[in-house]
Design a protein around this motif. Structure first.
Motif, mmCIF file in Angstrom:
data_model
loop_
_atom_site.group_PDB
_atom_site.id
_atom_site.type_symbol
_atom_site.label_atom_id
_atom_site.label_comp_id
_atom_site.label_asym_id
_atom_site.label_seq_id
_atom_site.Cartn_x
_atom_site.Cartn_y
_atom_site.Cartn_z
ATOM 1 N N CYS A 3 -2.495 -8.287 6.279
ATOM 2 C CA CYS A 3 -1.753 -7.080 5.904
ATOM 3 C C CYS A 3 -2.708 -5.885 5.893
ATOM 4 O O CYS A 3 -3.749 -5.930 5.240
ATOM 5 C CB CYS A 3 -1.122 -7.262 4.530
ATOM 6 N N PHE A 5 -2.385 -3.187 4.381
ATOM 7 C CA PHE A 5 -2.339 -2.495 3.101
ATOM 8 C C PHE A 5 -3.126 -3.234 2.028
ATOM 9 O O PHE A 5 -3.818 -2.624 1.223
ATOM 10 C CB PHE A 5 -0.885 -2.321 2.638
ATOM 11 N N CYS A 6 -3.018 -4.601 1.984
ATOM 12 C CA CYS A 6 -3.645 -5.357 0.897
ATOM 13 C C CYS A 6 -4.505 -6.511 1.405
ATOM 14 O O CYS A 6 -5.060 -7.250 0.595
ATOM 15 C CB CYS A 6 -2.572 -5.877 -0.065
ATOM 16 N N CYS A 58 4.422 -9.344 4.549
ATOM 17 C CA CYS A 58 3.391 -9.551 3.535
ATOM 18 C C CYS A 58 4.047 -10.094 2.268
ATOM 19 O O CYS A 58 4.922 -9.447 1.692
ATOM 20 C CB CYS A 58 2.680 -8.241 3.221
ATOM 21 N N CYS A 61 2.803 -7.455 -0.998
ATOM 22 C CA CYS A 61 3.387 -6.107 -1.160
ATOM 23 C C CYS A 61 4.722 -5.970 -0.435
ATOM 24 O O CYS A 61 5.340 -4.909 -0.482
ATOM 25 C CB CYS A 61 2.403 -5.024 -0.756
HETATM 26 ZN ZN LIG Z 1 0.288 -6.560 1.713
#
Ligand SMILES: [Zn+2]
Length: 76
Positions: A3, A5-6, A58, A61
């Protein structure tokens, strides 16, 4: 795929859907783009089974990433 983002490992799967369009504007009635709007992932109503759009989700998130490069668009 991680991911963006995370950094959690994402789950591979498919967006199962009927007719659809990603657009910069909201469509009230049809999913047909007009002559000036930018759009991507333009899908006609499927004849048999739903469309299957390869994608990653994901679990942390809960974002979904779609690669829509092989579908109808006018982003160029
Ligand atoms: Zn994520």
């Amino acid at each position: 795929m991680k991911c963006p983002f995370c950094d959690t490992e994402m789950i591979h799967g498919y967006l199962n859907c009927g007719n659809a369009i990603w657009s910069e504007r909201k469509h009230k009635i049809s999913t047909l783009p007009d002559s000036v709007e930018k759009y991507a992932l333009h899908l006609e109503t499927p004849l048999l089974s739903p469309h299957h759009i390869e994608s990653f989700c994901c679990p942390k998130c809960q974002k979904i990433i779609l690669d829509v490069s092989e579908y109808d668009h006018n982003l160029d």
